[in-house]
Design a protein around this motif. Structure first.
Motif, PDB file in Angstrom:
ATOM      1  N   ILE A  26      -5.921   8.268   9.147  1.00 24.75           N
ATOM      2  CA  ILE A  26      -5.280   8.797   7.945  1.00 24.75           C
ATOM      3  C   ILE A  26      -6.301   8.825   6.808  1.00 24.75           C
ATOM      4  N   ASP A  27      -6.217   9.851   5.976  1.00 26.33           N
ATOM      5  CA  ASP A  27      -7.135   9.990   4.848  1.00 26.33           C
ATOM      6  C   ASP A  27      -7.054   8.751   3.956  1.00 26.33           C
ATOM      7  N   GLY A  28      -8.216   8.203   3.625  1.00 28.56           N
ATOM      8  CA  GLY A  28      -8.253   6.979   2.838  1.00 28.56           C
ATOM      9  C   GLY A  28      -7.699   7.127   1.432  1.00 28.56           C
ATOM     10  N   TYR A  29      -7.643   8.378   0.890  1.00 28.45           N
ATOM     11  CA  TYR A  29      -7.121   8.560  -0.457  1.00 28.45           C
ATOM     12  C   TYR A  29      -5.625   8.257  -0.542  1.00 28.45           C
ATOM     13  N   VAL A  30      -4.945   8.218   0.610  1.00 30.65           N
ATOM     14  CA  VAL A  30      -3.534   7.821   0.615  1.00 30.65           C
ATOM     15  C   VAL A  30      -3.391   6.399   0.101  1.00 30.65           C
ATOM     16  N   MET A  31      -4.449   5.609   0.293  1.00 33.34           N
ATOM     17  CA  MET A  31      -4.441   4.217  -0.145  1.00 33.34           C
ATOM     18  C   MET A  31      -4.145   4.099  -1.635  1.00 33.34           C
ATOM     19  N   ILE A  32      -4.664   5.037  -2.451  1.00 35.78           N
ATOM     20  CA  ILE A  32      -4.463   4.975  -3.898  1.00 35.78           C
ATOM     21  C   ILE A  32      -2.981   5.088  -4.222  1.00 35.78           C
ATOM     22  N   GLY A  33      -2.292   6.004  -3.552  1.00 40.23           N
ATOM     23  CA  GLY A  33      -0.858   6.159  -3.767  1.00 40.23           C
ATOM     24  C   GLY A  33      -0.073   4.934  -3.334  1.00 40.23           C
ATOM     25  N   ILE A  34      -0.463   4.357  -2.203  1.00 38.88           N
ATOM     26  CA  ILE A  34       0.221   3.157  -1.713  1.00 38.88           C
ATOM     27  C   ILE A  34       0.067   2.002  -2.696  1.00 38.88           C
ATOM     28  N   PHE A  35      -1.147   1.807  -3.167  1.00 33.92           N
ATOM     29  CA  PHE A  35      -1.396   0.725  -4.120  1.00 33.92           C
ATOM     30  C   PHE A  35      -0.688   0.985  -5.446  1.00 33.92           C
ATOM     31  N   GLY A  36      -0.593   2.247  -5.855  1.00 34.80           N
ATOM     32  CA  GLY A  36       0.108   2.575  -7.096  1.00 34.80           C
ATOM     33  C   GLY A  36       1.582   2.234  -7.011  1.00 34.80           C
ATOM     34  N   LEU A  69      -6.667  -5.371   0.013  1.00 29.70           N
ATOM     35  CA  LEU A  69      -7.817  -4.582  -0.410  1.00 29.70           C
ATOM     36  C   LEU A  69      -8.657  -4.108   0.766  1.00 29.70           C
ATOM     37  N   ARG A  70      -8.676  -4.870   1.855  1.00 36.01           N
ATOM     38  CA  ARG A  70      -9.497  -4.508   2.998  1.00 36.01           C
ATOM     39  C   ARG A  70      -8.674  -4.147   4.240  1.00 36.01           C
ATOM     40  N   ALA A  71      -7.541  -4.785   4.438  1.00 29.90           N
ATOM     41  CA  ALA A  71      -6.757  -4.529   5.657  1.00 29.90           C
ATOM     42  C   ALA A  71      -6.061  -3.170   5.616  1.00 29.90           C
ATOM     43  N   VAL A  72      -5.529  -2.783   4.445  1.00 26.97           N
ATOM     44  CA  VAL A  72      -4.840  -1.491   4.352  1.00 26.97           C
ATOM     45  C   VAL A  72      -5.806  -0.330   4.587  1.00 26.97           C
ATOM     46  N   PRO A  73      -6.975  -0.277   3.933  1.00 25.85           N
ATOM     47  CA  PRO A  73      -7.921   0.804   4.263  1.00 25.85           C
ATOM     48  C   PRO A  73      -8.366   0.782   5.724  1.00 25.85           C
ATOM     49  N   ALA A  74      -8.549  -0.441   6.286  1.00 25.30           N
ATOM     50  CA  ALA A  74      -8.945  -0.532   7.693  1.00 25.30           C
ATOM     51  C   ALA A  74      -7.851   0.012   8.599  1.00 25.30           C
ATOM     52  N   LEU A  75      -6.599  -0.261   8.252  1.00 26.27           N
ATOM     53  CA  LEU A  75      -5.478   0.239   9.053  1.00 26.27           C
ATOM     54  C   LEU A  75      -5.402   1.761   8.981  1.00 26.27           C
ATOM     55  N   LEU A  76      -5.585   2.318   7.779  1.00 26.18           N
ATOM     56  CA  LEU A  76      -5.559   3.773   7.638  1.00 26.18           C
ATOM     57  C   LEU A  76      -6.694   4.420   8.420  1.00 26.18           C
ATOM     58  N   THR A  77      -7.864   3.794   8.371  1.00 24.28           N
ATOM     59  CA  THR A  77      -8.995   4.310   9.152  1.00 24.28           C
ATOM     60  C   THR A  77      -8.710   4.265  10.635  1.00 24.28           C
ATOM     61  N   ASP A  78      -8.107   3.165  11.082  1.00 24.07           N
ATOM     62  CA  ASP A  78      -7.771   3.001  12.488  1.00 24.07           C
ATOM     63  C   ASP A  78      -6.752   4.039  12.954  1.00 24.07           C
TER      64      ASP A  78
END
Length: 345
Positions: A300-310, A288-297
């Motif tokens: 990469i657009d954070g909305y990609v996170m929704i697809g990854i989690f899906g 929940l926190r490491a994946v968004p932090a990695l994308l930010t680092d």
């Protein structure tokens, strides 16, 4: 001897005398190794993300009790995190007690609210319970958007204007980033230990009977009302602890971070991490926190996170219902079995 005694009491001795201490010991040992490794290797950015992840693992542990033990789908868990954070901030700014007092107050109030949110569970299950709790999460989103979180101001809401805003002070013993991360890991270990004890001891066996069927549970002498209320109160208490620890991490909380979607996200990642093993909560918190932090680092657009989690949720539901933690548990069991077979007699 009653049916309840035949069902629950005989197994209690075996668990408490042999299995229970061994399984409970895994929690503090694993958390100690994890906390030391992160404290030694992570930089400031990742340390902050790990602190939030470990705090949120407590709220996932509460979800694991409701869904993993009782089969109840609650979609308002992140709202309870917000309740715990709000009370912690309000008590801390208003009375300036030790941080632990504010934290405990937030957890207790969230437990009471969680119990109130769980009242529909006495009559509803499945999709209907999910819809009702999701609507409660939406109601909290509206309220917290209007109220905001306390930041040192006067009155009931504790809102300050402009330069009057204040940050919640961290505990004296954990003022630095590394020290506060270890502090959060300590509370997380205690919370996970409490949740694991409930799963292995008498409440867990009563919850298992309720999950099989309330008729079976009642026939076995289980008070369904009490044990359901117990589960929701404990889940709210753990979520409240998570909210208070998050408030201490950054000093303030933002109402925009407590939307109803976050409760959906939390539930989905609880399934991906695994609700049947205690360390699934830690895995879900890190996702929940490491994946968004990695994308930010990585920029990469954070909305990609929704697809990854899906995709991760679909994979978990289709091929690994026990989640990542369950797969790890199977690998450990296979490795241990192969090692024992190769060991000379």
């Amino acid at each position: 001897m009653s049916i309840q005694q035949q069902t629950i009491a005989p197994s209690a001795e075996g668990i408490s005398m042999v299995r229970l201490p061994k399984q409970l010991l895994q929690v503090p040992v694993t958390m100690l190794i994890f906390s030391i490794a992160v404290a030694c290797l992570a930089n400031s950015f990742w340390l902050s993300a790990a602190t939030s992840a470990v705090a949120l693992s407590l709220s996932v542990a509460g979800l694991a009790i409701l869904y993993g033990q009782l089969g109840l789908v609650s979609l308002c868990q992140f709202a309870l995190v917000g309740v715990g954070g709000w009370v912690t901030l309000r008590i801390g700014h208003a009375f300036h007690p030790p941080f632990e007092v504010s934290l405990l107050a937030g957890a207790i109030v969230a437990s009471v609210v969680g119990l109130a949110f769980g009242v529909p569970a006495l009559r509803l299950r499945g999709l209907y319970l999910a819809l009702v709790t999701l609507m409660l999460a939406g109601a909290f989103q509206i309220v917290i958007s209007a109220w905001g979180f306390p930041d040192g101001g006067p009155g009931f809401l504790g809102r300050a204007d402009g330069s009057g805003r204040a940050m919640l002070a961290r505990p004296v013993m954990a003022d630095g980033e590394v020290a506060y991360f270890l502090y959060v890991c300590t509370f997380a270990a205690i919370g996970l230990l409490i949740a694991q004890w409930h799963k292995l001891a008498r409440p867990g066996r009563a919850w298992a009977l309720i999950r099989k069927g309330e008729t079976v549970a009642i026939a076995s002498g289980v008070n369904v009302l009490i044990y359901k209320a117990w589960a929701f109160a404990l889940s709210g208490f753990l979520a409240g602890l998570a909210g208070g620890l998050l408030a201490g991490n950054v000093g303030q909380l933002d109402g925009r971070a407590f939307g109803a979607f976050e409760s959906l996200n939390l539930f989905a990642l609880a399934i991906v991490g695994g609700v049947f093993n205690w360390y699934g909560a830690v895995i879900a918190g890190m996702l929940l926190r490491a994946v968004p932090a990695l994308l930010t680092d990585l920029g990469i657009d954070g909305y990609v996170m929704i697809g990854i989690f899906g995709v991760a949720l679909f994979h978990a539901l289709a091929t690994a219902p026990s989640g990542i933690a369950g797969q790890i548990s199977v690998l450990i069991a296979r490795f241990g079995g192969g090692f024992s077979r190769r060991r000379p007699r």
